[in-house]
Design a protein around this motif. Structure first.
Motif, PDB file in Angstrom:
ATOM      1  N   ARG A  87      58.062  17.124  62.198  1.00 37.75           N
ATOM      2  CA  ARG A  87      57.163  16.281  61.412  1.00 37.75           C
ATOM      3  C   ARG A  87      55.964  17.058  60.888  1.00 37.75           C
ATOM      4  N   TYR A  88      55.816  18.286  61.404  1.00 34.28           N
ATOM      5  CA  TYR A  88      54.660  19.110  61.049  1.00 34.28           C
ATOM      6  C   TYR A  88      55.118  20.427  60.440  1.00 34.28           C
ATOM      7  N   LEU A  89      54.190  21.167  59.907  1.00 30.50           N
ATOM      8  CA  LEU A  89      54.504  22.423  59.241  1.00 30.50           C
ATOM      9  C   LEU A  89      54.878  23.505  60.242  1.00 30.50           C
ATOM     10  N   SER A  90      55.898  24.241  59.914  1.00 28.45           N
ATOM     11  CA  SER A  90      56.375  25.365  60.716  1.00 28.45           C
ATOM     12  C   SER A  90      55.791  26.662  60.147  1.00 28.45           C
ATOM     13  N   PRO A  91      55.964  27.783  60.849  1.00 20.03           N
ATOM     14  CA  PRO A  91      55.536  29.064  60.263  1.00 20.03           C
ATOM     15  C   PRO A  91      56.220  29.354  58.924  1.00 20.03           C
ATOM     16  N   GLU A  92      57.482  28.962  58.805  1.00 13.21           N
ATOM     17  CA  GLU A  92      58.177  29.164  57.532  1.00 13.21           C
ATOM     18  C   GLU A  92      57.547  28.319  56.425  1.00 13.21           C
ATOM     19  N   ASP A  93      57.162  27.096  56.762  1.00 13.25           N
ATOM     20  CA  ASP A  93      56.469  26.245  55.788  1.00 13.25           C
ATOM     21  C   ASP A  93      55.135  26.869  55.382  1.00 13.25           C
ATOM     22  N   ALA A  94      54.437  27.434  56.378  1.00 14.11           N
ATOM     23  CA  ALA A  94      53.150  28.066  56.091  1.00 14.11           C
ATOM     24  C   ALA A  94      53.319  29.226  55.124  1.00 14.11           C
ATOM     25  N   MET A  95      54.393  29.988  55.287  1.00 16.26           N
ATOM     26  CA  MET A  95      54.639  31.103  54.377  1.00 16.26           C
ATOM     27  C   MET A  95      55.019  30.599  52.986  1.00 16.26           C
ATOM     28  N   THR A  96      55.682  29.445  52.939  1.00 16.44           N
ATOM     29  CA  THR A  96      55.948  28.822  51.643  1.00 16.44           C
ATOM     30  C   THR A  96      54.649  28.452  50.953  1.00 16.44           C
ATOM     31  N   LEU A  97      53.708  27.927  51.707  1.00 19.59           N
ATOM     32  CA  LEU A  97      52.395  27.583  51.151  1.00 19.59           C
ATOM     33  C   LEU A  97      51.713  28.805  50.544  1.00 19.59           C
ATOM     34  N   THR A  98      51.698  29.895  51.299  1.00 20.89           N
ATOM     35  CA  THR A  98      51.024  31.086  50.777  1.00 20.89           C
ATOM     36  C   THR A  98      51.757  31.632  49.553  1.00 20.89           C
ATOM     37  N   GLY A  99      53.072  31.478  49.527  1.00 20.57           N
ATOM     38  CA  GLY A  99      53.824  31.886  48.347  1.00 20.57           C
ATOM     39  C   GLY A  99      53.482  31.068  47.116  1.00 20.57           C
ATOM     40  N   MET A 100      52.950  29.861  47.321  1.00 27.04           N
ATOM     41  CA  MET A 100      52.512  29.001  46.225  1.00 27.04           C
ATOM     42  C   MET A 100      51.064  29.273  45.828  1.00 27.04           C
ATOM     43  N   GLY A 101      50.441  30.233  46.512  1.00 30.32           N
ATOM     44  CA  GLY A 101      49.049  30.548  46.219  1.00 30.32           C
ATOM     45  C   GLY A 101      48.054  29.791  47.067  1.00 30.32           C
ATOM     46  N   MET A 102      48.543  29.060  48.078  1.00 35.58           N
ATOM     47  CA  MET A 102      47.663  28.310  48.957  1.00 35.58           C
ATOM     48  C   MET A 102      47.129  29.210  50.077  1.00 35.58           C
ATOM     49  N   MET A 103      46.064  28.758  50.722  1.00 41.67           N
ATOM     50  CA  MET A 103      45.422  29.512  51.789  1.00 41.67           C
ATOM     51  C   MET A 103      45.598  28.787  53.119  1.00 41.67           C
ATOM     52  N   LEU A 104      45.530  29.554  54.212  1.00 41.00           N
ATOM     53  CA  LEU A 104      45.722  29.006  55.547  1.00 41.00           C
ATOM     54  C   LEU A 104      44.450  29.100  56.363  1.00 41.00           C
ATOM     55  N   GLY A 105      44.329  28.189  57.329  1.00 41.01           N
ATOM     56  CA  GLY A 105      43.242  28.221  58.297  1.00 41.01           C
ATOM     57  C   GLY A 105      43.734  27.624  59.602  1.00 41.01           C
ATOM     58  N   LEU A 106      42.910  27.736  60.618  1.00 44.19           N
ATOM     59  CA  LEU A 106      43.266  27.245  61.951  1.00 44.19           C
ATOM     60  C   LEU A 106      42.624  25.890  62.219  1.00 44.19           C
ATOM     61  N   HIS A 107      43.410  24.988  62.814  1.00 45.39           N
ATOM     62  CA  HIS A 107      42.893  23.681  63.260  1.00 45.39           C
ATOM     63  C   HIS A 107      42.988  23.548  64.780  1.00 45.39           C
ATOM     64  N   GLY A 108      43.391  24.645  65.441  1.00 47.99           N
ATOM     65  CA  GLY A 108      43.523  24.630  66.888  1.00 47.99           C
ATOM     66  C   GLY A 108      44.968  24.723  67.326  1.00 47.99           C
ATOM     67  N   ARG A 109      45.194  24.391  68.572  1.00 43.49           N
ATOM     68  CA  ARG A 109      46.544  24.420  69.128  1.00 43.49           C
ATOM     69  C   ARG A 109      47.080  23.014  69.336  1.00 43.49           C
ATOM     70  N   ASP A 110      46.354  22.194  70.089  1.00 40.72           N
ATOM     71  CA  ASP A 110      46.879  20.882  70.507  1.00 40.72           C
ATOM     72  C   ASP A 110      46.080  19.693  70.002  1.00 40.72           C
TER      73      ASP A 110
END
Length: 223
Positions: A87-110
């Motif tokens: 139901r949530y984004l995976s590391p592969e999804d995150a890499m898809t985001l960056t491939g679209m020009g989006m940026m990543l940040g941390l929201h924590g672990r749990d």
């Protein structure tokens, strides 16, 4: 330069993992699209910034897709403890985001309240989780968004000492581009477009501005 940061928590229908307190922060795809249209029509694309918390899959399937369609970018704050939940984004999804020009940040672990975390848990939620996110995505992670917008002096001091370049709160109102601690305004399903534009323009009636300012002061200094 003043900037106004809009924050989103989910687009479309909330999934079963979203509790009752979070559901008002999910908005419809039509509302999200209309916000983009309104910002572009006003010529505000350079000063309006888009962020997404919690790492819901709708951030990719709806949020990022619509931003990219209009040539806009956003920053997506992920939770490493949810990587294995479909139901949530995976590391592969995150890499898809960056491939679209989006940026990543941390929201924590749990997704816990960091004010209540003992030192070793706070370290795991921030420093260890940042490293895990960087390894999983192959991207350096420099920005952090505080879960629930809940913080105190200890949390802010820890994040600064840990080397986060920018620390995103949910205090509402504008931020300066050179600020390290940045306020964001969370968009809710019960907001009207008129109210959202008033927030962006800081055109709320004085009584409402005072209430917002008072609640921010309590969050920053008394919690």
């Amino acid at each position: 330069m003043n900037q106004f940061i809009l924050n989103f928590h989910g687009i479309g229908l909330p999934h079963a993992g979203v509790d009752a307190a979070e559901r008002p922060y999910w908005i419809s795809e039509d509302f999200f699209a209309s916000i983009i249209d309104a910002v572009l029509a006003r010529g505000d694309a350079d000063r309006i910034f888009w962020t997404f918390d919690d790492g819901n899959r709708s951030d990719l399937t709806i949020g990022a897709r619509l931003l990219a369609k209009h040539g806009l970018t956003g920053r997506f704050f992920l939770l490493t403890g949810r990587f294995n939940d479909p139901r949530y984004l995976s590391p592969e999804d995150a890499m898809t985001l960056t491939g679209m020009g989006m940026m990543l940040g941390l929201h924590g672990r749990d997704h816990i309240d960091w004010r209540k975390a003992p030192p070793e848990q706070l370290y795991a939620e921030t420093v260890v989780a940042r490293e895990a996110l960087a390894i999983a995505t192959g991207k350096a992670i420099s920005d952090v968004a505080i879960p629930f917008g809940a913080y105190n002096r200890r949390v802010i001091s820890h994040l600064k000492r840990s080397g986060f370049a920018h620390i995103y709160t949910s205090d509402g109102g504008p931020s300066r581009s050179n600020q390290r601690v940045k306020s964001r305004t969370s968009v809710r399903s019960d907001m009207t477009m008129e109210r959202l534009m008033c927030l962006i323009d800081d055109r709320l009636p004085l009584s409402k501005r005072l209430r917002r300012s008072a609640s921010t002061t309590v969050r920053r200094h008394l919690l």
